[in-house]
Write a protein that holds these residues in place. Structure first.
Motif, PDB file in Angstrom:
ATOM      1  N   SER A   1      36.631  -1.391 -38.988  1.00  0.00           N
ATOM      2  CA  SER A   1      36.303  -0.157 -38.267  1.00  0.00           C
ATOM      3  C   SER A   1      35.427  -0.387 -37.049  1.00  0.00           C
TER       4      SER A   1
ATOM      5  N   ARG B   1      38.755   9.424 -32.755  1.00  0.00           N
ATOM      6  CA  ARG B   1      38.154   8.426 -33.639  1.00  0.00           C
ATOM      7  C   ARG B   1      36.638   8.622 -33.734  1.00  0.00           C
TER       8      ARG B   1
ATOM      9  N   VAL C   1      35.995   3.823 -27.823  1.00  0.00           N
ATOM     10  CA  VAL C   1      36.739   4.542 -28.863  1.00  0.00           C
ATOM     11  C   VAL C   1      37.167   5.886 -28.300  1.00  0.00           C
TER      12      VAL C   1
ATOM     13  N   GLU D   1      46.782   7.506 -33.044  1.00  0.00           N
ATOM     14  CA  GLU D   1      45.934   6.938 -34.096  1.00  0.00           C
ATOM     15  C   GLU D   1      46.141   7.642 -35.427  1.00  0.00           C
TER      16      GLU D   1
ATOM     17  N   TYR E   1      34.815   9.444 -37.200  1.00  0.00           N
ATOM     18  CA  TYR E   1      33.809   8.500 -37.674  1.00  0.00           C
ATOM     19  C   TYR E   1      32.513   9.230 -38.017  1.00  0.00           C
TER      20      TYR E   1
ATOM     21  N   PHE F   1      43.838   3.446 -38.959  1.00  0.00           N
ATOM     22  CA  PHE F   1      42.849   4.470 -38.611  1.00  0.00           C
ATOM     23  C   PHE F   1      42.179   5.016 -39.867  1.00  0.00           C
TER      24      PHE F   1
END
Length: 287
Positions: free
Chosen positions: A102, A124, A120, A31, A128, A37
């Motif tokens: 997203s 990630r 996820v 990613e 996030y 990403f």
């Protein structure tokens, strides 16, 4: 006979096949090499900025309009109903705008719940949460920049336990409120529901935003409504009040516990993950 064949052919086009998507790997290093990403991180950051900017200004505006030193009308201003609509409406708008980029999390508790469900990866999920917190700090900071005097006077919408309520009550409110939100997210975005009910168009952001609205109506009097650790963290950082920091743990522990329970309930009860796993284990001749 010909009619039956015709109906069967029509059904072939209206019923969608469904297969569970494979779980995301725990560490998906690939990613980090993809622009998608980083585009998702930017979308989460900007959405968090806008969410807290609008929410904070709504709270400040209401407290100023209903200030007893300025007006004798206790119903002046938008009230709790208006604040709930502001937060719920912004979530509806922002999830609609960012879902295709997203996933439209805008909340570390939602991200945590989806991570537990293997929707996820850990990388990630962590990134996030970082950008969500940074975005909320910037959103509250932007609101303070526009209305510093009112911000300092009225508390900026920072979450704390209201007089007459205990920390245990606030913690319970955060757990239940976040459970409702994250369960709604799972249900509204469930690909199995989309395949099974393909004839019923479902706009996922609408029930999610409405859930946020309803939760705010129920819990604003208790603790100002957190259900989003980044939202609470952003206001706490900019307002920087001792009472707010002393009670800040409630707005991390409660949402994460609620999100965990929602993930377990949806995956293992509603989606029968535990039953399916047991059935697979029993059907394996090597066991």
């Amino acid at each position: 006979m010909a009619k039956e064949v015709e109906v069967a052919k029509q059904c072939e086009f209206t019923v969608k096949d469904y297969e569970d998507p494979p779980p995301e790997p725990l560490f998906n290093v690939d990613e980090l090499t993809k622009w998608s990403f980083y585009r998702a991180l930017i979308a989460e950051f900007v959405a968090s900025v806008l969410f807290l900017y609008i929410g904070t200004l709504t709270i400040i505006g209401y407290k100023n309009q209903s200030d007893p030193t300025k007006t004798s009308d206790p119903c002046n201003g938008v009230g709790f109903l208006g604040i709930a609509w502001a937060f719920g409406g912004m979530i509806f708008v922002l999830v609609y705008c960012t879902a295709g980029i997203s996933g439209g999390h805008i909340n570390p508790a939602v991200t945590f719940g989806l991570f537990l469900a293997r929707k996820v990866s850990l990388i990630r999920a962590f990134m996030y949460m970082v950008v969500q917190c940074l975005g909320c700090i910037c959103g509250v900071g932007l609101a303070k920049g526009f209305q510093k005097a009112y911000f300092d006077r009225y508390g900026a919408g920072a979450n704390s336990v209201a007089p007459g309520y205990t920390k245990g009550t606030a913690l319970g409110a955060e757990i239940i409120g976040t459970f409702v939100l994250v369960y709604t997210v799972f249900s509204a975005t469930d690909p199995k529901r989309s395949a099974r009910d393909s004839h019923i168009p479902v706009l996922a952001p609408l029930p999610i935003g409405f859930a946020v609205f309803l939760i705010h109506l129920a819990t604003i009097p208790i603790d100002g409504t957190g259900i989003n650790p980044a939202r609470s963290f952003g206001a706490a950082v900019i307002y920087n009040n001792d009472k707010v920091w002393d009670e800040h743990w409630i707005f991390w522990v409660g949402p994460f516990v609620g999100a965990g329970i929602a993930a377990f309930y949806h995956q293992f009860i509603i989606r029968a993950g535990a039953v399916n796993a047991l059935g697979s284990f029993r059907s394996n001749p090597h066991n």
